[in-house]
Design an enzyme around this catalytic site. Structure first.
Site, mmCIF file in Angstrom:
data_model
loop_
_atom_site.group_PDB
_atom_site.id
_atom_site.type_symbol
_atom_site.label_atom_id
_atom_site.label_comp_id
_atom_site.label_asym_id
_atom_site.label_seq_id
_atom_site.Cartn_x
_atom_site.Cartn_y
_atom_site.Cartn_z
ATOM 1 N N ARG A 43 78.061 83.992 39.184
ATOM 2 C CA ARG A 43 79.389 83.434 38.901
ATOM 3 C C ARG A 43 80.501 84.117 39.695
ATOM 4 O O ARG A 43 81.664 84.092 39.293
ATOM 5 C CB ARG A 43 79.695 83.483 37.401
ATOM 6 C CG ARG A 43 78.803 82.587 36.558
ATOM 7 C CD ARG A 43 79.079 82.743 35.071
ATOM 8 N NE ARG A 43 78.266 81.824 34.288
ATOM 9 C CZ ARG A 43 78.707 80.704 33.723
ATOM 10 N NH1 ARG A 43 79.975 80.364 33.862
ATOM 11 N NH2 ARG A 43 77.895 79.941 33.015
ATOM 12 N N THR A 90 95.521 95.415 35.233
ATOM 13 C CA THR A 90 96.970 95.317 35.324
ATOM 14 C C THR A 90 97.554 94.884 33.991
ATOM 15 O O THR A 90 96.849 94.389 33.110
ATOM 16 C CB THR A 90 97.382 94.315 36.416
ATOM 17 O OG1 THR A 90 96.772 93.050 36.139
ATOM 18 C CG2 THR A 90 96.951 94.804 37.784
ATOM 19 N N MET A 181 95.156 91.501 28.545
ATOM 20 C CA MET A 181 94.327 90.465 27.923
ATOM 21 C C MET A 181 92.893 90.884 27.591
ATOM 22 O O MET A 181 92.082 90.026 27.254
ATOM 23 C CB MET A 181 94.288 89.217 28.829
ATOM 24 C CG MET A 181 95.655 88.608 29.093
ATOM 25 S SD MET A 181 95.605 87.047 30.011
ATOM 26 C CE MET A 181 94.982 85.922 28.754
ATOM 27 N N GLU A 182 92.560 92.183 27.651
ATOM 28 C CA GLU A 182 91.154 92.555 27.461
ATOM 29 C C GLU A 182 90.868 93.767 26.583
ATOM 30 O O GLU A 182 89.754 93.892 26.054
ATOM 31 C CB GLU A 182 90.505 92.808 28.833
ATOM 32 C CG GLU A 182 90.293 91.597 29.704
ATOM 33 C CD GLU A 182 91.510 91.218 30.531
ATOM 34 O OE1 GLU A 182 91.617 90.049 30.924
ATOM 35 O OE2 GLU A 182 92.368 92.105 30.769
ATOM 36 N N SER A 204 101.812 95.762 36.823
ATOM 37 C CA SER A 204 101.907 94.890 37.997
ATOM 38 C C SER A 204 103.193 94.079 38.003
ATOM 39 O O SER A 204 103.627 93.599 39.055
ATOM 40 C CB SER A 204 100.707 93.940 38.052
ATOM 41 O OG SER A 204 100.660 93.144 36.878
ATOM 42 N N ASP A 205 103.790 93.904 36.833
ATOM 43 C CA ASP A 205 105.048 93.167 36.752
ATOM 44 C C ASP A 205 105.804 93.612 35.508
ATOM 45 O O ASP A 205 105.212 94.133 34.558
ATOM 46 C CB ASP A 205 104.798 91.658 36.720
ATOM 47 C CG ASP A 205 103.936 91.240 35.542
ATOM 48 O OD1 ASP A 205 104.487 90.713 34.567
ATOM 49 O OD2 ASP A 205 102.707 91.449 35.594
#
EC number: 2.4.2.1
Length: 235
Positions: A43, A90, A181-182, A204-205
């Protein structure tokens, strides 16, 4: 082999870095590991094993979000007996005194994900990092002369949400440093299986100021984060 990882037994080290982006996995392997060998491209999720300062280390892409990282962490632990897992990824800052490119050590991971509520029958489990890894990562960052941020992050199931400003302001009020998100899934599964886990994140932002890094930077820079994670995982 497992369902989503094509490695044979013995091809994955018991210490592993987990970037979400498979291209970051490739970058880490080619930049920091000696004699990296590709063991997985199922994948498009690249996985490599090599050595770092004489220690055998692997790096495996996980994709984005709780469901995706859960698949890889489950298989790495159950099928390949991985002991130490460090997410390198990030995040978006929501505190004014956290800057773009700062490195955050996620001490805990608040979440809106339904995964833990399903697992714990509605109980709000509080996933936390392994203290030994957290301390070693902090020490590694200090040795590099970095100003690290240590605290709570928010693991979200939703990248785009209609009430984002309201949610971000609430989280910031309670001293959450950033959104990703993890980490909740990683910490919960590590606790379930008695393994050590930590998330080392680069901002990252900045969600408040709008400052951000480029896609290329997110794939191929942020070396401080990667070196901290590697120096931590071999201790």
């Amino acid at each position: 082999m497992s369902v989503h990882i094509g490695a044979k037994q013995g091809e994955i080290a018991d210490k592993i870095l987990l970037p979400g982006d498979p291209l970051r996995a490739k970058y880490i392997a080619e930049t920091f590991l000696e004699e990296p060998k590709l063991y997985n491209e199922v994948r498009g999720m690249y996985g490599y094993t090599g050595t770092y300062k004489g220690e055998r280390v692997s790096v495996q892409g996980t994709g984005m979000g709780v469901p995706s990282i859960s698949i890889y962490v489950n298989e790495l632990i159950q099928s390949y007996d991985v002991k130490k897992l460090i997410r390198v990824g990030t995040c978006g800052a929501i505190q004014k005194d956290v800057n773009v490119r700062d490195v955050i050590l996620a001490q805990g991971a608040t979440t809106d994900s339904q995964m833990n509520r399903l697992i714990f029958n509605g109980i709000d489990y509080a996933p936390i990092a392994d203290f030994e890894l957290l301390k070693n990562a902090y020490d590694a960052g200090v040795d590099k002369g970095l100003h690290l941020r240590v605290g709570n992050v928010f693991t979200s199931d939703t990248f785009y949400r209609d009430n984002a400003q309201q949610v971000n302001e609430l989280l910031a009020k309670y001293q959450v440093l950033a959104i990703e998100m993890e980490s909740t899934a990683l910490y919960t599964l590590a606790a379930k299986y008695g393994r050590q886990a930590l998330s080392v994140l680069t901002v990252s932002d900045h969600i408040i100021t709008g400052e951000e890094t480029t896609a290329e930077e997110r794939q191929t820079t942020f070396n401080d984060m990667m070196e901290i994670a590697l120096d931590t995982i071999i201790k």
